[in-house]
Design an enzyme around this catalytic site. Structure first.
Site, PDB file in Angstrom:
ATOM      1  N   ASP A  94       0.819  -1.214   0.000  1.00 43.58           N
ATOM      2  CA  ASP A  94       0.000   0.000   0.000  1.00 43.58           C
ATOM      3  C   ASP A  94       0.852   1.264   0.000  1.00 43.58           C
ATOM      4  O   ASP A  94       2.068   1.214   0.169  1.00 43.58           O
ATOM      5  CB  ASP A  94      -0.963  -0.005   1.203  1.00 43.58           C
ATOM      6  CG  ASP A  94      -0.257  -0.362   2.511  1.00 43.58           C
ATOM      7  OD1 ASP A  94       0.969  -0.218   2.584  1.00 43.58           O
ATOM      8  OD2 ASP A  94      -0.945  -0.774   3.452  1.00 43.58           O
ATOM      9  N   ASN A 123      -7.239  -1.705  14.201  1.00 46.03           N
ATOM     10  CA  ASN A 123      -8.650  -1.980  13.898  1.00 46.03           C
ATOM     11  C   ASN A 123      -8.786  -3.263  13.058  1.00 46.03           C
ATOM     12  O   ASN A 123      -9.847  -3.535  12.513  1.00 46.03           O
ATOM     13  CB  ASN A 123      -9.277  -0.796  13.151  1.00 46.03           C
ATOM     14  CG  ASN A 123      -8.572  -0.521  11.831  1.00 46.03           C
ATOM     15  OD1 ASN A 123      -7.671  -1.253  11.440  1.00 46.03           O
ATOM     16  ND2 ASN A 123      -8.987   0.524  11.135  1.00 46.03           N
ATOM     17  N   HIS A 143      -7.029  -3.989  10.311  1.00 44.51           N
ATOM     18  CA  HIS A 143      -6.773  -3.889   8.869  1.00 44.51           C
ATOM     19  C   HIS A 143      -5.511  -4.647   8.477  1.00 44.51           C
ATOM     20  O   HIS A 143      -4.589  -4.812   9.265  1.00 44.51           O
ATOM     21  CB  HIS A 143      -6.751  -2.432   8.386  1.00 44.51           C
ATOM     22  CG  HIS A 143      -5.554  -1.622   8.745  1.00 44.51           C
ATOM     23  ND1 HIS A 143      -5.631  -0.265   8.988  1.00 44.51           N
ATOM     24  CD2 HIS A 143      -4.254  -1.943   8.911  1.00 44.51           C
ATOM     25  CE1 HIS A 143      -4.427   0.188   9.259  1.00 44.51           C
ATOM     26  NE2 HIS A 143      -3.572  -0.799   9.228  1.00 44.51           N
ATOM     27  N   GLU A 164      -9.437  -1.647   5.255  1.00 45.03           N
ATOM     28  CA  GLU A 164     -10.061  -1.199   6.494  1.00 45.03           C
ATOM     29  C   GLU A 164     -11.331  -2.009   6.783  1.00 45.03           C
ATOM     30  O   GLU A 164     -11.826  -2.721   5.896  1.00 45.03           O
ATOM     31  CB  GLU A 164     -10.419   0.290   6.359  1.00 45.03           C
ATOM     32  CG  GLU A 164      -9.225   1.204   6.104  1.00 45.03           C
ATOM     33  CD  GLU A 164      -8.380   1.449   7.372  1.00 45.03           C
ATOM     34  OE1 GLU A 164      -8.315   0.578   8.255  1.00 45.03           O
ATOM     35  OE2 GLU A 164      -7.771   2.526   7.454  1.00 45.03           O
TER      36      GLU A 164
HETATM   37  C1  GLP Z   1      -0.171   0.649   8.313  1.00 45.12           C
HETATM   38  C2  GLP Z   1       0.129  -0.268   7.136  1.00 45.12           C
HETATM   39  C3  GLP Z   1      -0.180  -1.697   7.474  1.00 45.12           C
HETATM   40  C4  GLP Z   1       0.456  -2.054   8.784  1.00 45.12           C
HETATM   41  C5  GLP Z   1      -0.136  -1.214   9.870  1.00 45.12           C
HETATM   42  C6  GLP Z   1       0.407  -1.496  11.254  1.00 45.12           C
HETATM   43  O1  GLP Z   1      -1.480   1.014   8.385  1.00 45.12           O
HETATM   44  N1  GLP Z   1      -0.584   0.117   5.972  1.00 45.12           N
HETATM   45  O2  GLP Z   1       0.256  -2.533   6.419  1.00 45.12           O
HETATM   46  O3  GLP Z   1       0.281  -3.423   9.054  1.00 45.12           O
HETATM   47  O4  GLP Z   1       0.138   0.137   9.570  1.00 45.12           O
HETATM   48  O5  GLP Z   1       1.509  -0.678  11.508  1.00 45.12           O
HETATM   49  P1  GLP Z   1       2.541  -0.904  12.658  1.00 45.12           P
HETATM   50  O6  GLP Z   1       3.359  -2.072  12.255  1.00 45.12           O
HETATM   51  O7  GLP Z   1       3.349   0.369  12.694  1.00 45.12           O
HETATM   52  O8  GLP Z   1       1.775  -1.134  13.892  1.00 45.12           O
END
Ligand code: GLP
Length: 260
Positions: free
Chosen positions: A82, A153, A155, A160
């Protein structure tokens, strides 16, 4: 299910590790093994890669394996999950910058094999761009391995709550919690983009192997919902319960509420 947090007390598709570093090194080794195996067979290793805090130590270990243990990435083809929209690839908060900083600047992956959703395409080109991204993944025979984190959440990627099982790469609206969690990187909430380009859940579950890494106590509640809760589009990661090729890699803190 084991109650011991040995380094890899693996039960079915759940691997429990003592801490975040061990979990990350374990994940990195899975990726490295796949790359080496495909090299032996003269095949590309098609990787789906994630951003966020979670995979940073995985990437650090992959860099160490490259520098100290001759792991080459010459056969790796990567597709990132993404990217925020809109954002410039040189912006410090962009996932393009992130991937260069945490991985690609330090390994020998061919630049033409690196794919990160481009944020600079104009709104009228996005649909075509997303279709093209899907087609490119398919042209390499699909993803051999997808590395995933999980949002608070539930995702995966930027799929989402409400994202459907058959979603593919598209422009998505970011959830308020996702934007709040991103605030620390953007300085203020107003600076956090409202949208992103994300590969879809369908794209993710087509991967031949999926490693979902969850680290730290802030992921404990959501990971327990994702693993043990009802399968619902409201918790996108719960949809993975129906996918046999998923391995969940958790540290002790993230596993605090897992029903054992
Ligand atoms: C972002 C990314 C996700 C990731 C998530 C969790 O939203 N798009 O792919 O899994 O954050 O992030 P973190 O690893 O910093 O908790």
């Amino acid at each position: 299910m084991s109650n011991n947090f040995n380094t890899h007390s693996k039960v079915n598709n759940l691997t429990l590790c003592t801490d975040a570093e061990q979990a990350s090194i374990y994940a990195a080794n899975q990726i490295a093994e796949l790359i080496r195996e495909h090299q032996k067979q003269g095949k590309p290793a098609v990787l789906g890669l994630a951003t966020g805090k979670t995979p940073t130590t995985v990437y650090k270990e992959l860099i160490r394996l490259h520098q100290n243990e001759s792991l080459s990435f010459h056969n790796v083809v990567s597709f990132n999950l993404d990217e925020y929209y809109p954002i410039g690839p040189k912006d410090l908060q962009s996932y393009t910058y992130f991937m260069r900083h945490y991985l690609f600047n330090h390994i020998d992956c061919k630049p033409q094999n690196i794919h990160i959703p481009h944020a600079d395409c104009s709104p009228d080109r996005i649909e075509h761009y997303c279709k093209d991204y899907e087609d490119k993944i398919a042209s390499f025979g699909g993803l051999d391995l997808q590395l995933l984190g999980i949002g608070r959440n539930g995702h995966i990627g930027f799929n989402e709550p409400g994202s459907s099982f058959d979603s593919t790469t598209r422009l998505v609206d970011l959830h308020s919690l996702t934007r709040k969690d991103a605030e620390k990187n953007f300085g203020t909430i107003e600076n956090v983009p409202h949208q992103a380009i994300s590969v879809g859940i369908h794209t993710i579950i087509q991967a031949k192997r999926i490693l979902l890494l969850a680290l730290g106590k802030e992921k404990s509640e959501i990971i327990s919902k994702a693993l043990n809760g009802e399968i619902s589009t409201e918790v996108p990661a719960s949809l993975l319960q129906t996918i046999p090729q998923v391995e969940y890699i958790l540290d002790r803190d993230a596993a605090a509420f897992i029903d054992r």
